[in-house]
Design a protein around this motif. Structure first.
Motif, PDB file in Angstrom:
ATOM      1  N   ILE A 253     -23.716 -78.551  20.989  1.00  0.00           N
ATOM      2  CA  ILE A 253     -25.309 -78.595  20.761  1.00  0.00           C
ATOM      3  C   ILE A 253     -25.533 -77.276  19.953  1.00  0.00           C
ATOM      4  CG2 ILE A 253     -27.255 -79.085  20.802  1.00  0.00           C
ATOM      5  CD1 ILE A 253     -26.266 -81.959  22.023  1.00  0.00           C
ATOM      6  N   MET A 254     -25.898 -76.167  21.421  1.00  0.00           N
ATOM      7  CA  MET A 254     -26.039 -74.856  20.875  1.00  0.00           C
ATOM      8  C   MET A 254     -25.521 -74.330  19.969  1.00  0.00           C
ATOM      9  SD  MET A 254     -28.722 -74.929  24.022  1.00  0.00           S
ATOM     10  CE  MET A 254     -28.866 -73.385  23.822  1.00  0.00           C
ATOM     11  N   ARG A 255     -24.471 -74.332  19.653  1.00  0.00           N
ATOM     12  CA  ARG A 255     -23.829 -73.136  19.078  1.00  0.00           C
ATOM     13  C   ARG A 255     -23.562 -73.790  17.451  1.00  0.00           C
ATOM     14  NH1 ARG A 255     -21.809 -69.182  20.854  1.00  0.00           N
ATOM     15  NH2 ARG A 255     -21.554 -69.095  23.730  1.00  0.00           N
ATOM     16  N   ASP A 256     -23.099 -75.388  17.659  1.00  0.00           N
ATOM     17  CA  ASP A 256     -23.222 -75.855  16.460  1.00  0.00           C
ATOM     18  C   ASP A 256     -23.891 -76.918  15.377  1.00  0.00           C
ATOM     19  OD1 ASP A 256     -19.666 -74.800  15.388  1.00  0.00           O
ATOM     20  OD2 ASP A 256     -20.121 -75.364  17.909  1.00  0.00           O
ATOM     21  N   VAL A 257     -24.886 -77.992  16.062  1.00  0.00           N
ATOM     22  CA  VAL A 257     -25.301 -78.596  15.429  1.00  0.00           C
ATOM     23  C   VAL A 257     -26.476 -78.063  14.806  1.00  0.00           C
ATOM     24  CG1 VAL A 257     -26.689 -80.928  16.379  1.00  0.00           C
ATOM     25  CG2 VAL A 257     -24.872 -80.729  16.481  1.00  0.00           C
ATOM     26  N   TYR A 261     -26.537 -79.159  11.178  1.00  0.00           N
ATOM     27  CA  TYR A 261     -27.952 -80.603  11.619  1.00  0.00           C
ATOM     28  C   TYR A 261     -29.226 -80.001  11.902  1.00  0.00           C
ATOM     29  CZ  TYR A 261     -23.376 -83.137  11.061  1.00  0.00           C
ATOM     30  OH  TYR A 261     -22.850 -83.625  10.143  1.00  0.00           O
ATOM     31  N   ALA A 262     -29.731 -78.192  11.010  1.00  0.00           N
ATOM     32  CA  ALA A 262     -30.997 -78.216  11.323  1.00  0.00           C
ATOM     33  C   ALA A 262     -31.973 -79.309  11.628  1.00  0.00           C
ATOM     34  CB  ALA A 262     -31.195 -76.936  10.524  1.00  0.00           C
ATOM     35  N   HIS A 263     -32.640 -80.078  10.557  1.00  0.00           N
ATOM     36  CA  HIS A 263     -33.019 -81.102   9.740  1.00  0.00           C
ATOM     37  C   HIS A 263     -33.275 -82.167  11.696  1.00  0.00           C
ATOM     38  CE1 HIS A 263     -31.926 -80.498   6.360  1.00  0.00           C
ATOM     39  NE2 HIS A 263     -33.238 -80.179   6.642  1.00  0.00           N
ATOM     40  N   VAL A 264     -32.521 -81.901  12.842  1.00  0.00           N
ATOM     41  CA  VAL A 264     -32.972 -83.346  13.572  1.00  0.00           C
ATOM     42  C   VAL A 264     -31.920 -82.157  14.813  1.00  0.00           C
ATOM     43  CG1 VAL A 264     -31.857 -85.304  12.113  1.00  0.00           C
ATOM     44  CG2 VAL A 264     -30.056 -83.682  13.615  1.00  0.00           C
ATOM     45  N   LYS A 265     -32.484 -80.687  14.631  1.00  0.00           N
ATOM     46  CA  LYS A 265     -31.221 -80.119  15.938  1.00  0.00           C
ATOM     47  C   LYS A 265     -31.951 -80.717  17.123  1.00  0.00           C
ATOM     48  CE  LYS A 265     -33.863 -75.981  14.455  1.00  0.00           C
ATOM     49  NZ  LYS A 265     -33.822 -74.573  14.852  1.00  0.00           N
ATOM     50  N   ASN A 266     -34.154 -80.674  17.504  1.00  0.00           N
ATOM     51  CA  ASN A 266     -34.286 -81.067  17.797  1.00  0.00           C
ATOM     52  C   ASN A 266     -34.258 -82.138  19.003  1.00  0.00           C
ATOM     53  OD1 ASN A 266     -35.298 -78.332  18.305  1.00  0.00           O
ATOM     54  ND2 ASN A 266     -37.057 -79.232  16.914  1.00  0.00           N
ATOM     55  N   TYR A 267     -33.684 -83.406  18.562  1.00  0.00           N
ATOM     56  CA  TYR A 267     -33.878 -84.429  19.146  1.00  0.00           C
ATOM     57  C   TYR A 267     -32.524 -84.853  19.563  1.00  0.00           C
ATOM     58  CZ  TYR A 267     -36.789 -85.964  15.452  1.00  0.00           C
ATOM     59  OH  TYR A 267     -38.532 -86.208  14.006  1.00  0.00           O
ATOM     60  N   VAL A 268     -31.510 -83.627  19.753  1.00  0.00           N
ATOM     61  CA  VAL A 268     -30.118 -83.692  20.630  1.00  0.00           C
ATOM     62  C   VAL A 268     -29.853 -83.670  21.527  1.00  0.00           C
ATOM     63  CG1 VAL A 268     -28.535 -83.543  20.275  1.00  0.00           C
ATOM     64  CG2 VAL A 268     -28.819 -83.721  18.288  1.00  0.00           C
ATOM     65  N   HIS A 269     -29.983 -84.341  22.470  1.00  0.00           N
ATOM     66  CA  HIS A 269     -30.390 -84.483  24.170  1.00  0.00           C
ATOM     67  C   HIS A 269     -28.618 -85.132  24.621  1.00  0.00           C
ATOM     68  CE1 HIS A 269     -34.147 -84.465  22.663  1.00  0.00           C
ATOM     69  NE2 HIS A 269     -34.487 -83.148  23.870  1.00  0.00           N
ATOM     70  N   VAL A 270     -28.458 -84.753  25.960  1.00  0.00           N
ATOM     71  CA  VAL A 270     -27.659 -84.501  26.583  1.00  0.00           C
ATOM     72  C   VAL A 270     -28.133 -85.125  28.351  1.00  0.00           C
ATOM     73  CG1 VAL A 270     -25.261 -84.387  27.489  1.00  0.00           C
ATOM     74  CG2 VAL A 270     -25.493 -83.019  25.127  1.00  0.00           C
ATOM     75  N   THR A 271     -27.281 -85.819  28.791  1.00  0.00           N
ATOM     76  CA  THR A 271     -28.311 -86.856  29.957  1.00  0.00           C
ATOM     77  C   THR A 271     -27.176 -86.462  31.042  1.00  0.00           C
ATOM     78  OG1 THR A 271     -29.674 -87.600  29.863  1.00  0.00           O
ATOM     79  CG2 THR A 271     -29.669 -88.313  31.290  1.00  0.00           C
TER      80      THR A 271
END
Length: 499
Positions: A253-257, A261-271
């Motif tokens: 997520i940090m290096r590729d997404v 995928y800049a439009h949705v980068k702030n929505y990606v999370h891992v729990t």
């Protein structure tokens, strides 16, 4: 086209006069079956009794070792067996071994899937070229210890696949190395909605779903709430597998997404959800370091117990609802239904019970190794953890033991009763390693939780982790694949193609 119509009419006329033949795609593996294809008895030809499978070995032939499973234990055993003394027959629903320590890296494109899969024929070449050695893409359905027989059934995929074919194999020595399956603890909905991480096809499914959710979330009209759900990746289980996958995912997520995928980068999370402490078998200092680094990488750590899993959300014991787009289940392993059902002595936890020499007592010529086996209470030894290094060491030990038995003339069925087996199996823990992403890893070289020993964290540990596993990959072919994949990912980034 008159000639074509004439040909069709001629073919129809000829085919209507031909006696219908047996449609069974699996003729019996005997010479007589090659000459007789019809399964229906006729007045001219009486039915012939045939042996569907491998018959018992005859005097003068090499004894047959049948290995059930193609995991770490079974493959290390087959690699070390002396094929001049034994014929080797492997029965498994997959024709390769999975290098599980690197499986999490394939989910996000750090490695290609073929880099972690080693064909059985490369591990033990005799299976491909020796006349008495075989690999059968099948599963074991029963064991007849009294008659030295295993019942098997072929594995087929797809709705239009061939019907399963049942057959029997006679053995002189039987090694049960069937591994274990993921534990769900009876929680409703886990098998239906979660993805495990134990096989290559699990990693492929995780990769496809992850990339699909990334692309779907970018489609116009998707609500903010739905975007957050689709791009919420939940990992249940804080053991090495769960932590390594969380680290790889956060790194991805940090290096590729964030770049692609800049439009949705702030929505990606891992729990990461764990009932107790993450990495409970590691040193306390290393656990604190892993918690700090995972949190810094954006992984949200939640302590709780999953009570129910639904299609788009899971429910914790305190009533909290956690929506998800991808759910990966990594909470440990337990015996498979077949291991539980087989009529053999059991160790604590439902595993097949073995003595100090990895023999199954009360039956002749049966051994069990790997995650499906455990020491009987009468031995006074604790059940070993379900680790790759345990299974590999057991496979190596048993291969040497069977080679000694073969040289002493005890390779045939019921002929090893008076042979000295030598030193019993002793396991010595070599340590544990786990990567947590961002070029950082943990290395714990203590022999047990109470013992003292070297423990490292950070970039040096990451370098040790990669070097160790690169040398442990079985073949030079796959070592080359892994090294090239790592170099390619470092220079060009991960592959985000959804294939």
């Amino acid at each position: 086209m008159a000639w074509f119509r004439t040909l069709i009419q001629f073919s129809v006329t000829k085919s209507s006069s031909i006696t219908p033949r047996n449609t069974n795609p699996f003729p019996l593996p005997t010479l007589a079956s090659l000459a007789q294809f019809s399964s229906a008895p006729t007045h001219e030809t009486p039915p012939v009794t045939q042996y569907a499978g491998l018959e018992p070995t005859k005097p003068g032939e090499k004894p047959r070792v049948v290995v059930l499973g193609s995991g770490w234990a079974g493959c290390r055993l087959m690699k070390g067996l002396d094929t001049s003394a034994y014929d080797v027959v492997c029965v498994s629903p997959r024709n390769h071994m999975v290098f599980t320590p690197l499986l999490a890296s394939t989910c996000v494109g750090t490695l290609e899937f073929r880099s972690v899969a080693e064909p059985i024929g490369r591990i033990q070449p005799a299976i491909s070229r020796e006349p008495g050695s075989y690999f059968f893409l099948s599963k074991c359905t029963g064991i007849d210890a009294a008659n030295h027989l295993v019942q098997c059934q072929t594995v087929t995929d797809g709705a239009d696949s061939l019907d399963p074919w049942k057959f029997k194999i006679s053995y002189d020595k039987l090694v049960i190395a069937l591994g274990a399956e993921a534990s769900t603890f009876g929680i409703h909905g886990v098998k239906e909605h979660a993805i495990f991480l134990r096989e290559v096809y699990h990693a492929q499914e995780i990769r496809r779903k992850l990339l699909l959710n990334l692309m779907l979330s970018d489609v116009p009209g998707v609500s903010e709430e739905e975007k957050s759900r689709l791009l919420h990746c939940v990992v249940v289980g804080g053991g090495p597998t769960g932590v390594e996958f969380s680290g790889e995912l956060s790194d991805f997520i940090m290096r590729d997404v964030r770049q692609r995928y800049a439009h949705v980068k702030n929505y990606v999370h891992v729990t990461l959800i764990e009932a107790n402490e993450i990495l409970s078998s590691f040193d306390d200092r290393l656990r604190r370091y892993a918690t700090k680094q995972l949190t810094k990488s954006g992984v949200r750590l939640v302590r709780g117990i999953v009570k129910d899993v639904k299609a788009h959300k899971l429910i914790l014991d305190d009533g909290t609802e956690v929506p998800y787009g991808l759910l990966v289940w990594s909470t440990g392993v337990g015996p498979s239904p077949f291991v539980k059902s087989v009529d053999l002595p059991k160790a604590p936890g439902g595993r097949i019970g073995v003595d100090e020499w990895l023999r199954v007592p009360s039956v002749e010529d049966i051994f069990s190794i790997g995650d499906c086996s455990g020491f009987l209470e009468s031995t006074g030894k604790p059940t070993l953890p379900a680790l790759a290094q345990v299974a590999e060491r057991q496979g190596k030990y048993l291969a040497n033991l069977l080679n000694r038995i073969g040289k002493a003339g005890g390779g045939c069925a019921n002929s090893a009763k008076d042979i000295d087996f030598g030193e019993p199996f002793v396991y010595k823990h070599l340590g544990s390693m786990a990567t947590i992403g961002r070029y950082k890893a943990l290395v714990d070289l203590r022999q047990s939780k109470e013992a003292k020993g070297l423990s490292l964290a950070g970039f040096p540990s990451w370098f040790i982790w990669r070097s160790a596993y690169l040398t442990r990959v079985i073949s030079w072919r796959n070592r080359f694949y892994v090294a090239i994949n790592w170099a390619t990912t470092f220079v060009f980034g991960r592959d985000i193609s959804r294939i």
